[in-house]
Motif scaffolding. Structure first.
Motif, PDB file in Angstrom:
ATOM      1  N   LEU A  25       0.829  -1.275   0.026  1.00 48.29           N
ATOM      2  CA  LEU A  25      -0.199   0.063   0.034  1.00 48.29           C
ATOM      3  C   LEU A  25       0.775   1.279  -0.095  1.00 48.29           C
ATOM      4  O   LEU A  25       0.536   2.331  -0.643  1.00 48.29           O
ATOM      5  CB  LEU A  25      -0.878  -0.144   1.320  1.00 48.29           C
ATOM      6  CG  LEU A  25      -2.126  -0.917   1.082  1.00 48.29           C
ATOM      7  CD1 LEU A  25      -3.065  -0.837   2.383  1.00 48.29           C
ATOM      8  CD2 LEU A  25      -3.094  -0.366  -0.007  1.00 48.29           C
ATOM      9  N   ASN A  81       2.002   2.587  -3.109  1.00 44.25           N
ATOM     10  CA  ASN A  81       1.003   3.168  -3.865  1.00 44.25           C
ATOM     11  C   ASN A  81       0.499   4.298  -3.484  1.00 44.25           C
ATOM     12  O   ASN A  81      -0.665   4.654  -3.784  1.00 44.25           O
ATOM     13  CB  ASN A  81       0.059   2.188  -4.284  1.00 44.25           C
ATOM     14  CG  ASN A  81       0.281   1.071  -5.288  1.00 44.25           C
ATOM     15  OD1 ASN A  81       1.198   0.970  -6.099  1.00 44.25           O
ATOM     16  ND2 ASN A  81      -0.028  -0.323  -5.026  1.00 44.25           N
ATOM     17  N   THR A 129      -6.200   9.127  -2.405  1.00 42.81           N
ATOM     18  CA  THR A 129      -6.753   7.552  -2.527  1.00 42.81           C
ATOM     19  C   THR A 129      -6.225   6.811  -1.255  1.00 42.81           C
ATOM     20  O   THR A 129      -6.831   6.267  -0.456  1.00 42.81           O
ATOM     21  CB  THR A 129      -6.663   6.957  -3.692  1.00 42.81           C
ATOM     22  OG1 THR A 129      -7.184   7.668  -4.798  1.00 42.81           O
ATOM     23  CG2 THR A 129      -7.350   5.527  -3.578  1.00 42.81           C
ATOM     24  N   VAL A 130      -4.865   6.920  -1.195  1.00 47.62           N
ATOM     25  CA  VAL A 130      -3.969   6.088  -0.332  1.00 47.62           C
ATOM     26  C   VAL A 130      -3.443   6.884   0.473  1.00 47.62           C
ATOM     27  O   VAL A 130      -2.112   7.762  -0.053  1.00 47.62           O
ATOM     28  CB  VAL A 130      -3.187   4.852  -0.930  1.00 47.62           C
ATOM     29  CG1 VAL A 130      -2.459   4.110  -0.096  1.00 47.62           C
ATOM     30  CG2 VAL A 130      -4.146   4.044  -1.813  1.00 47.62           C
ATOM     31  N   HIS A 133      -6.819   1.462   2.966  1.00 53.28           N
ATOM     32  CA  HIS A 133      -6.334   2.593   2.075  1.00 53.28           C
ATOM     33  C   HIS A 133      -5.973   3.579   3.385  1.00 53.28           C
ATOM     34  O   HIS A 133      -5.017   4.434   2.867  1.00 53.28           O
ATOM     35  CB  HIS A 133      -6.998   2.994   1.034  1.00 53.28           C
ATOM     36  CG  HIS A 133      -6.947   1.773   0.040  1.00 53.28           C
ATOM     37  ND1 HIS A 133      -7.876   1.975  -1.292  1.00 53.28           N
ATOM     38  CD2 HIS A 133      -6.436   0.592  -0.048  1.00 53.28           C
ATOM     39  CE1 HIS A 133      -7.535   0.806  -1.784  1.00 53.28           C
ATOM     40  NE2 HIS A 133      -6.732  -0.126  -1.136  1.00 53.28           N
ATOM     41  N   ARG A 134      -6.968   4.062   4.119  1.00 55.46           N
ATOM     42  CA  ARG A 134      -6.746   5.405   4.851  1.00 55.46           C
ATOM     43  C   ARG A 134      -6.643   5.181   6.365  1.00 55.46           C
ATOM     44  O   ARG A 134      -7.336   4.090   6.780  1.00 55.46           O
ATOM     45  CB  ARG A 134      -7.978   6.007   4.564  1.00 55.46           C
ATOM     46  CG  ARG A 134      -8.196   6.554   2.902  1.00 55.46           C
ATOM     47  CD  ARG A 134      -9.514   7.172   2.758  1.00 55.46           C
ATOM     48  NE  ARG A 134      -8.974   8.640   2.840  1.00 55.46           N
ATOM     49  CZ  ARG A 134     -10.164   9.484   2.953  1.00 55.46           C
ATOM     50  NH1 ARG A 134     -11.214   8.996   2.429  1.00 55.46           N
ATOM     51  NH2 ARG A 134      -9.881  10.568   2.966  1.00 55.46           N
ATOM     52  N   ASN A 154     -12.864   3.960   6.471  1.00 53.31           N
ATOM     53  CA  ASN A 154     -12.790   3.811   5.143  1.00 53.31           C
ATOM     54  C   ASN A 154     -14.082   3.503   4.509  1.00 53.31           C
ATOM     55  O   ASN A 154     -14.523   2.487   4.871  1.00 53.31           O
ATOM     56  CB  ASN A 154     -11.501   2.745   5.027  1.00 53.31           C
ATOM     57  CG  ASN A 154     -10.123   2.982   5.244  1.00 53.31           C
ATOM     58  OD1 ASN A 154      -9.524   3.148   4.326  1.00 53.31           O
ATOM     59  ND2 ASN A 154      -9.829   2.865   6.580  1.00 53.31           N
ATOM     60  N   TYR A 159     -14.489   0.241  -2.072  1.00 51.82           N
ATOM     61  CA  TYR A 159     -14.238   1.487  -1.451  1.00 51.82           C
ATOM     62  C   TYR A 159     -14.837   2.465  -2.410  1.00 51.82           C
ATOM     63  O   TYR A 159     -15.218   2.292  -3.664  1.00 51.82           O
ATOM     64  CB  TYR A 159     -12.682   1.736  -1.434  1.00 51.82           C
ATOM     65  CG  TYR A 159     -12.046   0.916  -0.753  1.00 51.82           C
ATOM     66  CD1 TYR A 159     -12.067   1.121   0.808  1.00 51.82           C
ATOM     67  CD2 TYR A 159     -10.924   0.065  -1.306  1.00 51.82           C
ATOM     68  CE1 TYR A 159     -11.195   0.665   1.631  1.00 51.82           C
ATOM     69  CE2 TYR A 159     -10.122  -0.716  -0.106  1.00 51.82           C
ATOM     70  CZ  TYR A 159     -10.361  -0.191   1.269  1.00 51.82           C
ATOM     71  OH  TYR A 159      -9.540  -0.988   2.152  1.00 51.82           O
ATOM     72  N   ARG A 177     -14.362   5.694  -4.341  1.00 52.39           N
ATOM     73  CA  ARG A 177     -13.178   6.364  -4.621  1.00 52.39           C
ATOM     74  C   ARG A 177     -13.257   7.774  -4.258  1.00 52.39           C
ATOM     75  O   ARG A 177     -14.334   8.558  -4.272  1.00 52.39           O
ATOM     76  CB  ARG A 177     -12.920   6.153  -6.273  1.00 52.39           C
ATOM     77  CG  ARG A 177     -12.512   4.556  -6.342  1.00 52.39           C
ATOM     78  CD  ARG A 177     -12.461   4.227  -7.740  1.00 52.39           C
ATOM     79  NE  ARG A 177     -12.464   3.058  -8.197  1.00 52.39           N
ATOM     80  CZ  ARG A 177     -12.346   2.390  -9.360  1.00 52.39           C
ATOM     81  NH1 ARG A 177     -12.318   3.149 -10.367  1.00 52.39           N
ATOM     82  NH2 ARG A 177     -12.081   1.192  -9.552  1.00 52.39           N
TER      83      ARG A 177
END
Length: 623
Positions: free
Chosen positions: A369, A372, A377-378, A433-434, A438, A484, A486
């Protein structure tokens, strides 16, 4: 009494109306009182009537309320009366009948509109006059000549205003409210009260002497003679003037009826509680029987244990009031999904952040992760360098960054967010991702299950649902399509994209096929109902990152829309497989998807296979 006075009084052709009080005047007043009581006594006959009977009861109960009200109004009346008399005649110390009239009766008449300003002014002048020859009757002139009188006069008017304000506005409206409550209480039981009161009147007149007044004296003379005879020729323990068998029982039938009604309500409540305890005992017996079956059939054991675990965590609730377990379970499963990292084991009581105990869990964030990581987003590895702010919606160069939670405001300690459901046994961001919430979107597409003749399948008198499920080959579980939301993507757009990718396999289609699928989804995903919005008990959750979802149900009631969509098949190398799945308590579902599907059943008024009451519709397993 009036009859006796009439008999012994000397005859006069004309009633004396002047001079001293005579026995004829006393007889005249007693006759008036007797006639009033007789007229009131006649009202009792109306108690037998179904329409007027309850109204008579209301009057009696209201009289009790009125007596209590008189105590309240007497406080205000005497207070004002004494203060008023003290201001009108400050130097008089002798108590006379006229002063008692001013203290008691005049304030009472004020309530009914008899203000009597002229009498009050005359009394004020008389009480403040110091001239032996008398004072003027002109109140204005008298006030101009005497500052003390003016002060007393205006203060007296202020007291009268406050007295009338409190009594006429506050206390009288309070009395009306009390009467209204009594009226509603008795009106709701009018039919029963009439029957009880009718019985009471019959019983009373059954024990009454048959002769009316004043001839009732002859009836009592007969009983007295009977008693004298029995005394001379034999003992009699009866009352000399009213035999014991003639005495009416002293019973308040209305109060007796209300006590019986209250006892009946208590009995009904106890009976309902006993029935509920019986249901609990039958539920426990059912669980015990299923446990015995599970020891003999290994293929049933897994589903039964899981079903009982869900029954312990979920309570059967009304529509829209299903409560999920407050302590997450899947978010504490060890090892962490897709890794060999062991979480710190936690007892349920140690999950809340408010409980203090030695806690040093491992930290993990998926390395792929971090490779990216991008602006929106991440998130980066350091939560202090994220875009936006926790618990807020921030506009960054025209782009909206939302880090709020459906669970409300969550804790942020030293710049790191904390899971609103408590500890998970692992810090970091895991595979999410966060940092913090999320957000995901889950489209739940349903239709009615049909038999071979095209009719709806019913269980317990309720139709059975089918839903589009995704089989996760890695975990061997069924799940609702979703993923997710986006950055910058609307909820409806995310729902269409996730359903087309997970259920229809849009990622493997060419542009023309994708455009055709999206146009079809735009038409059929226009209407839906929100069945859940909040925290998801996901195995990817950590102490500092968690999944929250919005689940929207789209129902194909006629079987003519979603039923025609080509679902994703089970090809070689495919990790997902989509099918129409009949809701069944033995399904092994991902995360809290079983709980979300249960809410769909309640919304659609369909058969709920996950509820405790559904057990009676299951086929019997012979062992």
């Amino acid at each position: 009494a009036s009859f006796l006075l009439k008999a012994i009084a000397p005859r006069e052709d004309v009633m004396p109306i002047a001079g001293e009080l005579t026995i004829h005047n006393i007889y005249h007043m007693i006759s008036i009182i007797a006639f009033s009581l007789l007229a009131l006594r006649i009202i009792q006959v109306l108690e037998v009537n179904m329409k007027t009977g309850p109204k008579i009861i209301m009057i009696g109960k209201m009289m009790v309320d009125f007596v209590l009200f008189l105590f309240l109004i007497a406080i205000f009346l005497l207070t004002y009366g004494i203060c008023s008399q003290a201001l009108q005649s400050p130097n008089d110390d002798a108590i006379t009948g006229w002063k008692l009239y001013n203290v008691i009766l005049l304030p009472a008449l004020n309530v009914f509109g008899e203000v009597g300003l002229e009498d009050m002014q005359a009394s004020l002048i008389e009480g403040h006059c110091t001239d032996p020859n008398g004072c003027t009757d002109d109140m204005g002139e008298f006030l101009r000549d005497n500052e003390i009188v003016a002060t007393h006069y205006y203060f007296l008017q202020l007291l009268m205003f406050l007295y009338l304000l409190f009594v006429n506005v506050l206390l009288l409206n309070l009395l009306i409210a009390i009467f209204s409550n009594t009226y509603e209480t008795i009106e709701s039981e009018a039919a029963k009260i009439w029957k009880v009161q009718w019985c009471a009147v019959v019983v009373e007149f059954r024990h009454k002497q048959p002769l009316p007044n004043p001839f009732s004296l002859l009836w009592y003379i007969v009983f007295c003679l009977k008693w004298i005879v029995t005394e001379l020729f034999g003992r009699c323990e009866q009352c000399p003037c009213e035999p014991e068998e003639q005495k009416a029982p002293d019973i308040d039938y209305y109060d007796l009826h209300m006590k019986v009604a209250e006892a009946r309500e208590i009995y009904t409540a106890l009976k309902d509680e006993e029935d509920e305890q019986g249901d609990i005992r039958r539920s426990l017996k059912f669980i015990k029987d299923k446990l015995m079956i599970s020891t003999m059939q290994s293929d049933v054991r897994t589903s039964m244990l899981r079903s009982m675990s869900q029954q312990e965590e979920l309570q059967e609730a009304k529509v829209l009031e299903i409560k999920h377990h407050s302590v997450h379970r899947d978010a504490r499963r060890s090892p962490y999904i897709g890794t060999e990292i062991e979480r710190t084991l936690l007892a349920d009581r140690n999950v809340p952040w408010e409980v203090e105990f030695p806690y040093n869990p491992p930290d993990f964030t998926e390395p792929d992760l971090l490779k990216n990581a991008n602006k929106f987003t991440v998130d980066p590895s350091n939560p202090h360098t994220i875009i936006g702010a926790f618990n807020k919606v921030v506009d960054i160069d025209g782009d909206e960054v939302d880090r709020t939670s459906f669970c409300g405001r969550y804790q942020v300690v030293e710049g790191v967010p904390l899971n609103p459901r408590g500890r998970t046994g692992l810090t970091g961001r895991g595979q999410l991702h966060r940092w913090g919430p999320n957000l995901t979107a889950e489209p739940i597409v349903t239709r009615w299950a049909l038999d071979g003749h095209g009719s709806r399948v019913l269980l317990g008198g309720q139709p059975v649902l089918e839903f589009v499920g995704i089989f996760l080959k890695g975990s061997r579980k069924w799940a609702i399509p979703g993923g997710y939301i986006r950055h910058g993507e609307q909820l409806t757009t995310a729902l269409k994209r996730e359903f087309s990718e997970d259920a229809l396999g849009a990622t493997d289609m060419d542009d023309e096929q994708k455009e055709s699928i999206m146009s079809m989804l735009k038409e059929h995903l226009a209407l839906g109902i929100v069945v859940y919005k909040g925290y998801v008990d996901d195995p990817r959750n950590t102490d500092n990152a968690w999944v929250e979802s919005q689940a929207i149900n789209y129902h194909d009631g006629l079987g003519t829309s979603f039923s025609n969509f080509p679902l994703r098949g089970s090809g070689e190398g495919e990790s997902l497989q989509a099918e129409w799945i009949t809701l069944d308590r033995n399904l092994d579902l991902y995360g809290n998807h079983e709980w979300i599907l249960e809410k769909v059943c309640f919304h659609r008024h369909s058969y709920n296979p996950f509820s405790t009451s559904a057990k009676k519709y299951l086929p019997t397993i012979d062992t």
